[in-house]
Motif scaffolding. Sequence first.
Motif, PDB file in Angstrom:
ATOM      1  N   VAL A  39     -24.960  16.985  18.441  1.00 35.67           N
ATOM      2  CA  VAL A  39     -24.384  15.688  18.073  1.00 35.67           C
ATOM      3  C   VAL A  39     -25.527  14.726  17.756  1.00 35.67           C
ATOM      4  N   ALA A  40     -25.461  14.082  16.623  1.00 33.41           N
ATOM      5  CA  ALA A  40     -26.582  13.267  16.131  1.00 33.41           C
ATOM      6  C   ALA A  40     -26.877  12.078  17.038  1.00 33.41           C
ATOM      7  N   GLY A  41     -28.178  11.818  17.213  1.00 31.22           N
ATOM      8  CA  GLY A  41     -28.624  10.586  17.849  1.00 31.22           C
ATOM      9  C   GLY A  41     -28.779  10.636  19.357  1.00 31.22           C
ATOM     10  N   LEU A  42     -28.222  11.649  20.020  1.00 33.89           N
ATOM     11  CA  LEU A  42     -28.267  11.660  21.481  1.00 33.89           C
ATOM     12  C   LEU A  42     -28.734  13.017  22.009  1.00 33.89           C
ATOM     13  N   GLN A  43     -29.613  13.666  21.289  1.00 34.89           N
ATOM     14  CA  GLN A  43     -29.917  15.059  21.605  1.00 34.89           C
ATOM     15  C   GLN A  43     -30.469  15.258  23.015  1.00 34.89           C
ATOM     16  N   GLU A  44     -31.433  14.419  23.438  1.00 33.37           N
ATOM     17  CA  GLU A  44     -32.041  14.615  24.761  1.00 33.37           C
ATOM     18  C   GLU A  44     -31.015  14.416  25.873  1.00 33.37           C
ATOM     19  N   ILE A  45     -30.230  13.349  25.769  1.00 31.32           N
ATOM     20  CA  ILE A  45     -29.200  13.070  26.773  1.00 31.32           C
ATOM     21  C   ILE A  45     -28.138  14.161  26.751  1.00 31.32           C
ATOM     22  N   ASN A  46     -27.714  14.533  25.557  1.00 32.71           N
ATOM     23  CA  ASN A  46     -26.652  15.519  25.424  1.00 32.71           C
ATOM     24  C   ASN A  46     -27.056  16.891  25.938  1.00 32.71           C
ATOM     25  N   THR A  47     -28.323  17.258  25.755  1.00 32.26           N
ATOM     26  CA  THR A  47     -28.785  18.563  26.227  1.00 32.26           C
ATOM     27  C   THR A  47     -28.619  18.680  27.733  1.00 32.26           C
ATOM     28  N   LYS A  48     -29.034  17.652  28.480  1.00 30.82           N
ATOM     29  CA  LYS A  48     -28.898  17.670  29.941  1.00 30.82           C
ATOM     30  C   LYS A  48     -27.423  17.689  30.343  1.00 30.82           C
ATOM     31  N   LYS A  49     -26.626  16.843  29.709  1.00 31.47           N
ATOM     32  CA  LYS A  49     -25.198  16.786  30.018  1.00 31.47           C
ATOM     33  C   LYS A  49     -24.527  18.116  29.692  1.00 31.47           C
ATOM     34  N   PHE A  50     -24.888  18.679  28.556  1.00 30.33           N
ATOM     35  CA  PHE A  50     -24.311  19.952  28.121  1.00 30.33           C
ATOM     36  C   PHE A  50     -24.657  21.071  29.111  1.00 30.33           C
ATOM     37  N   GLN A  51     -25.899  21.073  29.596  1.00 27.48           N
ATOM     38  CA  GLN A  51     -26.321  22.084  30.570  1.00 27.48           C
ATOM     39  C   GLN A  51     -25.512  21.969  31.862  1.00 27.48           C
ATOM     40  N   ASP A  52     -25.263  20.733  32.306  1.00 24.31           N
ATOM     41  CA  ASP A  52     -24.456  20.520  33.511  1.00 24.31           C
ATOM     42  C   ASP A  52     -23.024  21.011  33.309  1.00 24.31           C
ATOM     43  N   ILE A  53     -22.483  20.759  32.129  1.00 24.29           N
ATOM     44  CA  ILE A  53     -21.113  21.195  31.818  1.00 24.29           C
ATOM     45  C   ILE A  53     -21.025  22.720  31.834  1.00 24.29           C
ATOM     46  N   GLN A  54     -22.007  23.370  31.210  1.00 26.30           N
ATOM     47  CA  GLN A  54     -22.022  24.833  31.178  1.00 26.30           C
ATOM     48  C   GLN A  54     -22.170  25.411  32.588  1.00 26.30           C
ATOM     49  N   GLU A  55     -23.062  24.811  33.361  1.00 25.22           N
ATOM     50  CA  GLU A  55     -23.305  25.263  34.736  1.00 25.22           C
ATOM     51  C   GLU A  55     -22.040  25.110  35.582  1.00 25.22           C
ATOM     52  N   ALA A  56     -21.361  23.978  35.420  1.00 24.39           N
ATOM     53  CA  ALA A  56     -20.132  23.728  36.175  1.00 24.39           C
ATOM     54  C   ALA A  56     -19.059  24.749  35.811  1.00 24.39           C
ATOM     55  N   TYR A  57     -18.898  24.995  34.519  1.00 23.83           N
ATOM     56  CA  TYR A  57     -17.868  25.939  34.062  1.00 23.83           C
ATOM     57  C   TYR A  57     -18.165  27.360  34.548  1.00 23.83           C
ATOM     58  N   GLU A  58     -19.415  27.780  34.407  1.00 24.41           N
ATOM     59  CA  GLU A  58     -19.785  29.138  34.823  1.00 24.41           C
ATOM     60  C   GLU A  58     -19.594  29.331  36.327  1.00 24.41           C
ATOM     61  N   THR A  59     -19.868  28.296  37.105  1.00 21.84           N
ATOM     62  CA  THR A  59     -19.729  28.396  38.560  1.00 21.84           C
ATOM     63  C   THR A  59     -18.264  28.434  38.979  1.00 21.84           C
ATOM     64  N   LEU A  60     -17.455  27.552  38.411  1.00 19.89           N
ATOM     65  CA  LEU A  60     -16.055  27.443  38.839  1.00 19.89           C
ATOM     66  C   LEU A  60     -15.161  28.545  38.287  1.00 19.89           C
ATOM     67  N   THR A  61     -15.671  29.335  37.343  1.00 25.40           N
ATOM     68  CA  THR A  61     -14.868  30.438  36.805  1.00 25.40           C
ATOM     69  C   THR A  61     -15.371  31.806  37.264  1.00 25.40           C
TER      70      THR A  61
END
Length: 216
Positions: A39-61
């Motif tokens: 997503v344009a303009g927020l790459q650094e912030i989005n990368t960390k947020k995206f990693q947390d989302i992936q980690e949360a999903y992988e753990t809870l499933t």
Amino acid sequence: MLPTTFKDYYQILGVEPGAHPMEIKRAWRALVLQWHPDVAGLQEINTKKFQDIQEAYETLTDPLKKEKYLQQRWLQQVTQTRTFYTPNDADEVLQAMIKVEQLVFRADSYRLDTDFIEQYIRFILTPRSIELINEPKDGIVSKEITKLTLRCCNILPAKSRTAVLKTLSGLKQSESMNLIAAYKKENSLRWTLEKYKTAIILIIVALLCWLISSLA
């Protein structure tokens, strides 16, 4: 042991604890589209947020990861408002140990986080707790706490079990001391076999190889 900054995966995905797997998946998909690093303009912030989302999903499933996480989350909720456990009396310590014992024997022993169990037992059995348990009027309570703790010790690996037994060594009520001494005596052979299990297996294998070669 809990990480320094504990992540609430349910909060990250925006779902309630105990949410159905399909609800978790729907929330994950929506968040992935919103927070993808491209997503344009927020790459650094989005990368960390995206990693947390992936980690949360992988753990809870993942059943194994989820069960371990839920145990850690429970401990986090218990300890987040206080650095030390400060019970008012021995009965309060007993109630806390009953909860631990229930957790241990309701869970699948192969999935149980033994580090978590050791940490929580030692969180409860603080010097202040031991002091309260040792009061003369609390002999029966002391005995029950000792029995519950020793039952929990049965599922712990050697290092964790030793740490908990060291904590219990502060108990001075005669019945508690007798229970601990009997427990150590009863399990001494099993613990010795555990300690030297690898060496014993190697010796047996070597003897079998020697026997086979001598008969050939």
